[in-house]
Design an enzyme around this catalytic site. Structure first.
Site, PDB file in Angstrom:
ATOM      1  N   HIS A 293       0.657  -1.281   0.088  1.00  0.00           N
ATOM      2  CA  HIS A 293       0.141   0.056  -0.138  1.00  0.00           C
ATOM      3  C   HIS A 293       0.921   1.325  -0.230  1.00  0.00           C
ATOM      4  CE1 HIS A 293      -3.190   2.376   2.028  1.00  0.00           C
ATOM      5  NE2 HIS A 293      -3.304   2.945   0.865  1.00  0.00           N
ATOM      6  N   HIS A 298       1.358   5.053  -2.799  1.00  0.00           N
ATOM      7  CA  HIS A 298       1.480   6.522  -2.300  1.00  0.00           C
ATOM      8  C   HIS A 298       3.045   7.043  -2.489  1.00  0.00           C
ATOM      9  CE1 HIS A 298      -2.361   7.160   0.167  1.00  0.00           C
ATOM     10  NE2 HIS A 298      -2.242   5.834  -0.144  1.00  0.00           N
ATOM     11  N   HIS A 485      -3.981   0.793  -6.205  1.00  0.00           N
ATOM     12  CA  HIS A 485      -4.201   1.221  -4.964  1.00  0.00           C
ATOM     13  C   HIS A 485      -5.599   1.136  -4.471  1.00  0.00           C
ATOM     14  CE1 HIS A 485      -5.808   4.570  -2.370  1.00  0.00           C
ATOM     15  NE2 HIS A 485      -4.747   4.428  -1.737  1.00  0.00           N
ATOM     16  N   ASN A 489      -6.629  -0.784  -0.904  1.00  0.00           N
ATOM     17  CA  ASN A 489      -7.217   0.329   0.000  1.00  0.00           C
ATOM     18  C   ASN A 489      -8.597   0.318   0.502  1.00  0.00           C
ATOM     19  OD1 ASN A 489      -6.758   2.990   1.464  1.00  0.00           O
ATOM     20  ND2 ASN A 489      -8.244   3.260   0.120  1.00  0.00           N
ATOM     21  N   ILE A 635      -6.899   9.112  -0.957  1.00  0.00           N
ATOM     22  CA  ILE A 635      -7.094   8.989   0.431  1.00  0.00           C
ATOM     23  C   ILE A 635      -6.144   8.023   1.027  1.00  0.00           C
ATOM     24  CG2 ILE A 635      -8.689   7.058   0.089  1.00  0.00           C
ATOM     25  CD1 ILE A 635      -9.053   9.862   2.899  1.00  0.00           C
TER      26      ILE A 635
END
Length: 635
Positions: A293, A298, A485, A489, A635
């Site tokens: 993740h 990110h 993602h 997520n 997010i």
């Protein structure tokens, strides 16, 4: 327009704008600025507040290689001249800040809810914390106990990127012997036959975690092992766990300890198996949150965003294509650095590696991250979960036919790639146009040599020298920012909101490490208490539950893959038509996924009390839905 098409008079202004956005590398950045520059991760620690909060700088060294973040230019700490001071707000270029709706959801939550949670739990106040029931427990409150669900989630849960094929067996350092595996298989076949038929799979958290075991064990309230879990692919297409090996390496005072646990039909073995699964669950949770993740989405995407704004003008067709997939990511990453991955933050407080969490992510980046392997087909092939097959759909034949993440993910991957191909071919009729586009070349050079500068000399970087490579590079970036993602997520609350299903930390050692010790006696007297003590504490579980609730939520202004087109595309008939085909294909994929979730033959996504696999459904309503693929990591 491509940079080579820019009239000479306009080219100077275009160049000047990009020069201003790159900045000069000096001074502290202000909120009103639009400057995109690189820096290392030197702001995760807070040594001036507490020496125990000192953390190594990630990036810029052979010891701790890492992607780059956006430079903020804050002063250095007094106790560590390499580290940057913390502050109540973190600079991100003003174009990257949240919309008002997202700002209220993201910043407001993180600034207010965590202190309130701590107060409610520690003070024993009467304030009630209310959460929706997580899907895993709402559908079947006992599913977390069962081996078949433990196995199924490796293929259809929130960390489908870890399972891999076992290609050879018999490593001398492993305590899981050939005889053990053949006994667990029950005489169906030999290990050699199982390998030949591609029936053995594993979760391998041994080599990555083992160097950190003793460091983590010095910390209060946690423990760690290296682990390896072996699964067998049944004739029905589901996985069955055969064995879990837990290892504690030798230390100056103790010899190495390792033991194999397997499904058992006696009380002692059955409870030890439950405890071993809890440890593997904590390993998987840490691996998922830190690597699958945070790092691979990110963290690794932020350099693409910085490079695009430094080297591609706003009118560049590739900037326009990528821009929807970069929205809000830098802002959410800045919040993560402040609240989630910082020293004593939520990750360090609630996940097994504790203060070594980010160091482990640096080790993984060094040893395993490759841009060319972030493409879904390449990732599946590398893990042995697929092989190239020109006769198969998408050119791949899956090793496990019913692998929900891969089955649905390949539909999304192919749709994205077709859209990119249609778009790029409109602006770049052949490879010569790619080579002569100096902005595009500088963008890719920036990504490789600066944004991922610690890996700039690796031979596996694709070259920006052909139309095909350009399409592959862009598809990979867009896939990671959207579907990769989303897959890891938005189901976090469904599966992790009930902590026995996915404990984020294992707090106690296996009781059989010391058969004469007090813990083993307590285990024999009350094994259920031993299991509860191994799970996260009340405050850890509640904080993680609250965070996962927010991370799994779609905001009302979410922008989904294939949703509303960007304004420039509407005014170009060719691009508009291509985007409409993309939108139509994604709607078609939704129907395909719904059909698969109703198919009794697909036992990894259909069954009594089972959570359907919907993470690759492109669209969603607001809230925690377990579906929906936003364009970007927002997010």
């Amino acid at each position: 327009m491509r940079s080579a098409q820019t009239p000479s008079g306009l080219r100077r202004f275009r160049s000047k704008e990009l020069e201003n956005k790159r900045g000069d590398g000096h001074g502290e950045r202000k909120d009103f600025e639009r400057i995109y520059d690189y820096d290392v991760y030197n702001d995760l620690g807070d040594p001036d507040d507490d020496e125990d909060k000192a953390r190594p700088v990630l990036g810029g060294s052979k010891e701790h290689p890492y992607p780059r973040r956006c430079r903020t230019g804050r002063p250095r700490t007094e106790k560590d001249p390499l580290s940057e001071t913390r502050s109540s707000s973190l600079y991100v270029p003003r174009d990257e800040t949240f919309s008002e709706v997202k700002s209220q959801e993201g910043v407001g939550f993180l600034q207010s809810i965590i202190p309130r949670l701590v107060k409610v739990i520690t003070d024993g106040t009467d304030e009630v914390l209310k959460f929706e029931t997580p899907a895993i427990i709402e559908r079947d409150k006992f599913s977390w106990l069962r081996d078949e669900e433990f196995s199924r989630q490796t293929l259809a849960g929130i960390n489908p990127y870890a399972i891999q094929l076992v290609t050879v067996y018999g490593p001398p350092e492993s305590a899981i012997t050939v005889e053990m595996i053949e006994e667990e298989i029950g005489g169906l076949m030999t290990v050699e036959e199982a390998l030949k038929q591609k029936r053995l799979f594993m979760l391998d958290y041994h080599d990555l975690f083992l160097p950190f075991v003793h460091k983590v064990r010095e910390l209060e309230g946690t423990t760690l092992y290296g682990s390896c879990t072996i699964f067998f692919l049944t004739n029905g297409g589901t996985l069955r766990p055969l064995a879990i090996e837990l290892t504690r390496p030798a230390s100056p005072t103790k010899p190495q300890w390792k033991q194999v646990f397997a499904p058992c039909w006696d009380a002692t073995g059955a409870w030890l198996w439950k405890l071993a699964k809890a440890h593997v669950g904590a390993h998987d949770s840490g691996y998922h949150e830190l690597l699958t993740h945070w790092l691979r989405t990110h963290c690794c995407v932020e350099p693409y965003i910085i490079a695009a704004n430094r080297q591609l003008s706003a009118m560049h067709p590739i900037y326009r294509l990528l821009h929807p997939h970069f929205r809000y990511t830098m802002e959410i990453n800045s919040l993560a650095r402040r609240y989630l991955i910082s020293a004593a933050g939520i990750i360090e407080s609630s996940f097994s590696p504790r203060k070594y969490s980010m160091e482990i992510s640096s080790v993984f980046y060094d040893q395993f991250w490759r841009f060319d392997m972030e493409a879904l087909p390449a990732d599946l092939i590398r893990r042995g979960m697929a092989v190239e097959d020109p006769t198969a759909e998408h050119g791949l034949r899956l090793t496990i036919e019913d692998y929900p993440f891969a089955n649905d993910g390949l539909l999304i991957w192919s749709a994205i790639r077709q859209w990119v191909q249609d778009y790029v071919s409109h602006y770049y009729p052949d490879s010569s146009y790619v080579l002569e586009d100096y902005e595009l070349q500088e963008f890719w050079n920036d990504v490789r040599t600066k944004g991922h500068g610690d890996k700039k000399d690796e031979p596996w970087w694709p070259k920006m020298d052909s139309l095909e490579n350009l399409i592959d590079i862009l598809t990979t970036m867009m896939w990671v920012a959207s579907a990769h993602h989303a897959a890891v997520n938005f189901g976090q609350y469904h599966y992790g909101g009930y902590f026995p299903n996915r404990p984020t930390i294992a707090r106690t050692e296996m009781p059989v490490e010391d058969l004469q010790g007090e813990e083993f006696i307590k285990f024999l007297e009350k094994p259920e208490v031993a299991l509860l003590r191994c799970f996260p504490s009340q405050i850890q579980a509640t904080v993680v539950m609250a965070v996962l609730d927010v991370l799994s939520s779609h905001s009302p202004d979410e922008e989904y893959l294939g949703g509303e087109p960007e304004l420039p595309w509407v005014h170009d008939p060719i691009i508009k038509a291509a985007y409409e085909r993309f939108n139509g294909r994604l709607k078609e994929i939704e129907g395909i996924i719904d059909g698969r979730n109703r198919d009794p033959k697909l036992k990894n996504r259909f069954g009594p009390g089972m959570v359907s696999y919907e993470f690759m459904k492109p669209f969603s309503k607001p809230g925690v839905t377990g579906m929906g693929i936003p364009n970007s990591i927002s997010i």
